[in-house]
Design an enzyme around this catalytic site. Structure first.
Site, mmCIF file in Angstrom:
data_model
loop_
_atom_site.group_PDB
_atom_site.id
_atom_site.type_symbol
_atom_site.label_atom_id
_atom_site.label_comp_id
_atom_site.label_asym_id
_atom_site.label_seq_id
_atom_site.Cartn_x
_atom_site.Cartn_y
_atom_site.Cartn_z
ATOM 1 N N SER A 150 -10.075 -0.699 6.810
ATOM 2 C CA SER A 150 -9.485 -0.552 5.472
ATOM 3 C C SER A 150 -8.759 -1.760 4.916
ATOM 4 C CB SER A 150 -8.529 0.632 5.454
ATOM 5 O OG SER A 150 -9.284 1.801 5.302
ATOM 6 N N SER A 170 -9.898 1.808 2.621
ATOM 7 C CA SER A 170 -9.011 2.591 1.799
ATOM 8 C C SER A 170 -7.934 1.778 1.069
ATOM 9 C CB SER A 170 -8.316 3.648 2.658
ATOM 10 O OG SER A 170 -7.478 3.043 3.628
ATOM 11 N N LYS A 216 0.851 -1.198 0.000
ATOM 12 C CA LYS A 216 0.000 0.000 0.000
ATOM 13 C C LYS A 216 0.885 1.246 0.000
ATOM 14 C CE LYS A 216 -3.964 2.000 2.533
ATOM 15 N NZ LYS A 216 -4.898 1.823 3.660
HETATM 16 N N1 GLN Z 1 -13.264 3.931 5.939
HETATM 17 C C1 GLN Z 1 -12.700 4.359 7.172
HETATM 18 C C2 GLN Z 1 -12.338 5.823 7.090
HETATM 19 O O1 GLN Z 1 -12.567 6.409 6.083
HETATM 20 C C3 GLN Z 1 -11.539 3.510 7.537
HETATM 21 C C4 GLN Z 1 -10.277 3.920 6.915
HETATM 22 C C5 GLN Z 1 -9.130 3.078 7.303
HETATM 23 O O2 GLN Z 1 -9.281 2.024 7.934
HETATM 24 N N2 GLN Z 1 -7.952 3.548 6.960
HETATM 25 O O3 GLN Z 1 -11.846 6.399 7.994
#
Ligand code: GLN
EC number: 6.3.5.7
Length: 487
Positions: free
Chosen positions: A178, A154, A79
């Protein structure tokens, strides 16, 4: 070599047994990437030359009869918020579009030490904020099972490249879901470790008290191998924990679920949950019972409230973590400016995307004097309650089972104008981060339209081997690992 369907273990074994070389693996992987990547758009940066150089080193070792590390030539995608020495690490942002870290994150050093091959940096939501990878400043990754749908987020790039067979493995990060949500959307395995098990050194911070790095893979076995390599206390991360692994993750996988007590929280099955997801989870529950697990309905009353607590705490931490991106210490610098303040203002105005700005403003507001007690402190109290609630539950159960996402992969653009609806996609994953627990997302079926469905197994702190064991048993029963999307 059918590289798209090979697991990491199969690749490692093939190299070791001299069926093929690491160089051949990398070459055929990049041939497939050339075919498929234009459709999926899962990568921000590809490192073909570096990967070939590393592969040749590994082949030399094999030729000379030297022992190989635990990753023995397995390619892996990373990532793009995990620092890689000499390789651009952008966080999918304009702010860090040209940032080349002068050092590796600890997880990268651990992987390289075990002879892994880094193939590229995967797309994501800018600074890991989002649930669809549509917030990337560069490109929108597509779901390999339906190119009109999102891969989740994400870590959508990391999930999509494994789902599409253009990386056998990848690393992502999980602050509120995410890793698990995109794993469920792309039909792959994804694990968020216990907070502190894996070093965060070199992970560009979003919500430091919640962030954890974890693997994506085709199989539970590959997931266990990756976790084994990346975990461990790190003097460079004071929140990493010294934890003796009493059970080696790989060797306990086959132990089965006979007698394992599994709780199913009823609050996770109420309105809002897609019917096809509910019925797929139900049939997995039946399978686990047939295998000898004791599955019971239970209650986790504080579920909905976690969402508000998460968005306050994660945004508060983000507003502080992202203060360093000002065009001076780090990040984008405008061509012309009048003085330091103007430079900072222009840098942040031009180089942060809409969602990142929304989180910084929300976080700064929640931390400001007069509102601190009303928002931030209350969110912290709720976090404590959620932690206690899980602690109590794990006195009775070995594992907790739930859906990963209330919805199937949604259409590109469907939720991007409605942040609240997007935030709701995290309802089943965020409480686990607030409590610092480990959880795995495992493919458990497909919808009528052929979209993947994921199931979540949550463990107590450092209960990784428990959830891996249960996931492995279920995976052997469900036999979904051979299914590949048509691309
Ligand atoms: N979807 C969640 C957010 O937007 C989780 C993001 C994540 O785990 N990095 O904060």
């Amino acid at each position: 070599m059918k590289i798209e369907s090979m697991t990491a273990h199969e690749i490692k074994k093939g190299i070791l047994d001299k069926q093929f070389t690491a160089e051949e693996v990398v070459t055929s992987l990049f041939n497939r990437i050339r075919d498929v990547e234009p459709k999926v758009e899962g990568y921000i940066t590809l490192c073909e030359e570096e990967a070939l150089t590393q592969a040749r080193k590994i082949d030399e070792k094999v030729k000379n009869g030297e022992p190989l590390g635990k990753f023995g030539g397995i390619p892996i995608a990373i990532k793009d918020n995990i620092c890689t020495d000499g390789i651009k690490t952008t966080c999918a942002s304009k702010m860090l579009a040209d940032f080349v870290p002068p050092y590796n994150a600890t997880v990268i050093n651990k992987l390289l030490k075990e002879d892994a091959i880094i193939i590229g940096k995967a797309n994501m939501d800018e600074f890991a904020m989002g649930s669809s990878t549509e917030n990337s400043a560069f490109k929108k990754t597509k779901n390999p099972w339906d190119l009109d749908r999102v891969p989740g987020g994400s870590s959508g790039g990391s999930a999509a490249v494994v789902g599409a067979g253009i990386a056998p493995l990848s690393l992502g990060s999980d602050t509120g879901g995410s890793i698990r949500q995109p794993a469920a959307f792309c039909g792959v395995v994804g694990l968020k470790p216990t907070y502190g098990l894996v070093s965060r050194f070199g992970l560009i911070a979003f919500g430091s008290s919640l962030d954890q790095i974890g693997p994506f893979s085709k199989t539970v076995e590959d997931c266990a191998l990756t976790l084994e390599v990346i975990q461990g206390e790190d003097p460079l991360d004071s929140t990493s924990v010294k934890h003796e692994i009493t059970e080696d993750y790989l060797s306990v996988l086959g132990d089965g679920v006979k007698g394992m007590k599994i709780g199913v929280p009823k609050e996770f099955f109420q309105s809002g949950l897609d019917e096809e997801i509910a019925s797929s989870i139900q049939s997995s529950i039946e399978k686990l019972k047939e295998l000898g697990a004791v599955v019971e309905e239970m209650s986790l009353p504080i579920t909905q409230e976690g969402l508000s607590a998460y968005y306050i705490i994660s945004s508060a931490e983000a507003s502080s973590n992202l203060a360093r991106f000002d065009g001076i210490r780090y990040g984008y610098r405008p061509d012309e400016f009048k003085g330091v303040e103007d430079l900072m203002e222009q840098s942040r105005t031009e180089a942060f995307g809409k969602e990142v700005k929304r989180r910084i403003m929300l976080g700064t507001y929640a931390l400001s004097s007069g509102y601190y007690d009303a928002y931030y402190n209350r969110a912290q109290k709720l976090k404590k309650k959620i932690k206690e609630q899980f602690k109590e539950a794990f006195e009775k159960y070995d594992v907790i089972l739930s859906p990963v996402s209330p919805v199937l992969p949604f259409k590109c653009g469907e939720k991007s104008e409605n942040p609240l609806e997007m935030y709701l996609a995290d309802i089943y994953t965020i409480n686990i981060n607030l409590a610092g627990l480990p959880a795995i997302s495992l493919p458990c079926g497909f919808s009528k339209e052929g979209l993947p469905i994921g199931l979540q197994l949550i463990g107590p702190h450092f209960g990784e081997s428990q959830i891996l064991k249960a996931a492995y048993a279920l995976e052997q029963e469900l036999k979904l690992t051979d299914k590949l999307p048509q691309l």
